[in-house]
Scaffold this active site. Structure first.
Site, PDB file in Angstrom:
ATOM      1  N   LYS A 284      32.779  50.211  36.847  1.00  0.00           N
ATOM      2  CA  LYS A 284      32.636  50.732  35.152  1.00  0.00           C
ATOM      3  C   LYS A 284      31.586  51.709  35.058  1.00  0.00           C
ATOM      4  O   LYS A 284      30.474  51.431  35.525  1.00  0.00           O
ATOM      5  CB  LYS A 284      32.560  49.195  34.407  1.00  0.00           C
ATOM      6  CG  LYS A 284      33.869  48.655  34.188  1.00  0.00           C
ATOM      7  CD  LYS A 284      33.758  47.495  33.134  1.00  0.00           C
ATOM      8  CE  LYS A 284      35.005  46.939  32.524  1.00  0.00           C
ATOM      9  NZ  LYS A 284      34.694  45.898  31.821  1.00  0.00           N
ATOM     10  N   GLU A 370      43.412  31.960  26.553  1.00  0.00           N
ATOM     11  CA  GLU A 370      43.469  31.239  25.147  1.00  0.00           C
ATOM     12  C   GLU A 370      44.151  30.127  25.273  1.00  0.00           C
ATOM     13  O   GLU A 370      43.588  29.004  24.580  1.00  0.00           O
ATOM     14  CB  GLU A 370      43.812  32.358  24.027  1.00  0.00           C
ATOM     15  CG  GLU A 370      43.004  33.492  24.058  1.00  0.00           C
ATOM     16  CD  GLU A 370      43.390  34.813  24.946  1.00  0.00           C
ATOM     17  OE1 GLU A 370      42.661  35.514  24.646  1.00  0.00           O
ATOM     18  OE2 GLU A 370      44.419  34.605  25.503  1.00  0.00           O
ATOM     19  N   ARG A 398      47.383  33.810  20.309  1.00  0.00           N
ATOM     20  CA  ARG A 398      47.896  33.559  21.723  1.00  0.00           C
ATOM     21  C   ARG A 398      47.967  32.010  22.250  1.00  0.00           C
ATOM     22  O   ARG A 398      48.605  31.788  23.154  1.00  0.00           O
ATOM     23  CB  ARG A 398      47.199  34.309  22.780  1.00  0.00           C
ATOM     24  CG  ARG A 398      47.324  35.717  22.575  1.00  0.00           C
ATOM     25  CD  ARG A 398      46.179  36.648  23.369  1.00  0.00           C
ATOM     26  NE  ARG A 398      46.471  36.533  24.712  1.00  0.00           N
ATOM     27  CZ  ARG A 398      46.820  37.546  25.557  1.00  0.00           C
ATOM     28  NH1 ARG A 398      47.058  38.665  25.019  1.00  0.00           N
ATOM     29  NH2 ARG A 398      46.885  37.446  26.675  1.00  0.00           N
TER      30      ARG A 398
END
Length: 627
Positions: A284, A370, A398
């Protein structure tokens, strides 16, 4: 904003992937370098998601070079990493408008470009959608290819594994690229794996592999021996077993910043039959040292000078609601060792960094899961712990079945601290917290609170934590107004609203009562002052202060509700239902979010556009009274 394209001689001539595919492969390294510099230059001047895109430069170039996009389907999971994709697909000169009102969408968006096959924003949807497209492509019979790019973080979600399991079972042609930016590959190991990946994805090996399976399929002992030998050989150099058990042909891990190695391997894999998984290792923030060293800090950035070593310091501001929640968590944990704080991979965003460091035994990051977060909290509650689930409004969607089935039906004492409620802003429709009041209000056993400022927020967290029942406190993105915080033990009476302002002339032309839910109170107060209206901070969406509503109906001609939630099924709807149930004939105006998905822009811009600022509230009331 203009960027001098003469500094990008190859990129300047790439307005579509067709032009990229006209380049010689030996020009792709320079193209990648130019693309990385352009992204750095553009985002530093305009703000936006940053580190993720820097990590997928070479992959983006390789995919568009190998595949015939947009005919071939390319799906990006979440989409933080898709800025390079936007640059290569005709949106280079508009990139500076990204995340701004009427500008480019922050994520891949079907309405924006034919190259954006799937509109995204939430994690872990790519493999499921890609498998559906692969099934459709097979029936279409035009040799359309399907590729899904998913990060190692998104791969932690159960939905991703459900899709992998199904894909391996039905054996459709598709490629899943696992972009792993947590793994570090040394130069030597990376080179070895790149060579092996080319070999294992090549026609000679795959031909031998498939041929040997056919020859040996009727000789079980030899087949099993050959299979074990193959697994042993490959297991020494690649972690293939898990994905191959799911039915995928696994290749990797390889260096995700070697554009030519990617092109070679992906070209080989493009025509392989069945589900394929290519595991690439990336960094990243690749190519920008500060972002490589702190990818979380550089995940999304304001405007900054990329020649400096640090991001600009924000102007001093009041604490955010997220920070207030994090402070409350720490103070509560100091007094109660039974507290258990849960987050689905949003430690920083939810203000839980200090808590995670100070109380590691009471902190649980369950990754992007979740559904698991909610039911895990239910289990903790059954076991005598006092769970607090810190979750964004749009992410709680979710876990809705678990919210009902595992918490509310069983009436378990789980506190939901719902961040990013209401209008969030630049992340657009997938992240606006428009629906939580609507989808929670219909659930029995729930206590639902919406604070008007940070003092009220902490009072409600205290109150919800001490209830022996499911409770939710929903609060917005952004800062409070500087209200003094209460003691950690102070609570409020459940279901009791607070009178903020009473009209001063009972025969006033505008005999109005404004019932406000949440942090729109400051704007509602300005409107009430201008209209000489009664104003109530309702505090509770469920249970409503029904006795006060009855009093207001008796004393006022018009009832107005204000909320930063969808009008459909929201807090105002609850007021309507109660008034109708009492047989009261009253003019009622509900002010809130309209029945459409709210696009991106700043919170202030959207509130003004939707009439949730003070002048908008005044105008809506005036128009309603005159009608």
């Amino acid at each position: 904003m203009t960027i001098n394209l003469t500094e990008y001689p190859l990129l300047a001539n790439i307005n579509t992937p067709d032009e990229l595919r006209k380049l010689n492969q030996n020009q792709l390294t320079q193209t990648s370098e130019e693309l990385r510099r352009y992204l750095l230059n553009s985002v530093s001047k305009s703000s936006g998601h940053f580190a993720s895109g820097l990590g997928t430069i070479e992959l983006t170039v390789a995919l568009h070079y190998v595949y015939n996009t947009p005919f071939d389907h390319l799906i990006w999971d979440v989409g933080h990493q898709a800025y390079p994709h936007k640059i290569l697909t005709g949106r280079r000169d508009q990139l500076h408008t990204i995340r701004q009102k009427d500008g480019l969408h922050p994520f891949p968006w079907r309405e924006e470009s034919e190259y954006d096959v799937l509109s995204v924003g939430h994690s872990s949807t790519s493999i499921s959608a890609a498998l559906g497209m692969a099934v459709a492509a097979e029936k279409e019979a035009k040799n359309r290819k399907v590729v899904a790019v998913i990060g190692d973080g998104a791969m932690t979600a159960g939905m991703a594994f459900e899709a992998l399991n199904h894909a391996g079972d039905i054996n459709k042609d598709m490629l899943v690229i696992l972009n792993d930016n947590e793994m570090s590959i040394s130069e030597n190991v990376g080179a070895l794996n790149n060579h092996l990946a080319k070999m294992l994805s090549g026609s000679l090996y795959t031909g031998l592999r498939e041929g040997s399976k056919r020859i040996l399929k009727n000789i079980p002992p030899i087949k099993e021996l050959a299979s074990r030998a193959e697994e042993h050989l490959k297991g020494m150099v690649v972690p293939s077993t898990f994905f191959e058990e799911l039915g995928f042909n696994y290749i990797g891990p390889i260096d995700g910043h070697d554009v030519n190695g990617l092109v070679d391997t992906i070209s080989n894999m493009r025509n392989l039959k069945g589900p394929q998984l290519l595991h690439i290792a990336t960094t990243k923030g690749k190519g920008y040292q500060q972002a490589e060293q702190d990818p979380i800090k550089y995940h999304a950035v304001p405007k900054f000078d990329h020649t400096e070593t640090t991001l600009p310091k924000s102007a001093p501001s009041l604490p955010t609601y997220s920070a207030i929640f994090g402070d409350w968590l720490c103070k509560t944990a100091e007094q109660d060792a039974k507290l258990a704080a849960i987050t689905p991979a949003m430690r920083e965003g939810s203000g839980m960094v200090e808590f995670s460091q100070r109380f590691p035994e009471q902190y649980y990051d369950v990754a992007i899961a979740e559904q698991h977060a909610v039911t895990f909290a239910a289990g903790l509650a059954i076991g005598g712990r006092k769970p607090v689930v810190a979750i964004y409004s749009s992410f709680l969607q979710r876990g809705y079945d678990q919210f009902i089935h595992d918490v509310a039906i069983q009436n378990l004492p789980v506190l939901f601290a719902i961040d990013r409620a209401g209008i969030v802003g630049a992340d657009g429709p997938t992240h606006q917290g428009s629906f939580d009041l609507s989808f929670m209000r219909c659930i029995p056993n729930m206590t639902i609170m919406a604070p008007s400022d940070e003092r009220e927020c902490q009072l409600m967290l205290n109150t919800g934590y001490q209830l022996n029942a499911p409770a939710a406190v929903r609060y917005p993105r952004g800062s409070g107004n500087g209200a003094e915080l209460p003691a950690i033990t102070e609570t409020i009476d459940v279901g009791k609203a607070k009178l903020v302002r009473k009209m001063t002339d009972s025969v006033a032309k505008s005999n109005i009562a404004i019932l406000n839910f949440g942090t729109t109170l400051a704007e509602a107060k300005l409107a009430a002052d201008a209209l000489n209206a009664t104003l109530v901070d309702m505090r509770f969406i469920k249970p409503l202060d029904q006795s006060l509503i009855s009093e207001l109906c008796a004393e006022h001609d018009c009832i107005v509700t204000v909320e930063d939630n969808a009008i459909a099924g929201g807090a105002g709807s609850g007021v309507n239902e109660y008034i109708l149930s009492q047989g009261i004939m009253k003019k009622i105006l509900n002010i809130g979010l309209p029945d459409n998905f709210i696009k991106h822009g700043t919170q202030a811009e959207i509130h003004q556009e939707l009439g949730l600022d003070s002048q908008g509230i005044i105008n809506k009331i005036a128009s309603f009274i005159q009608s």
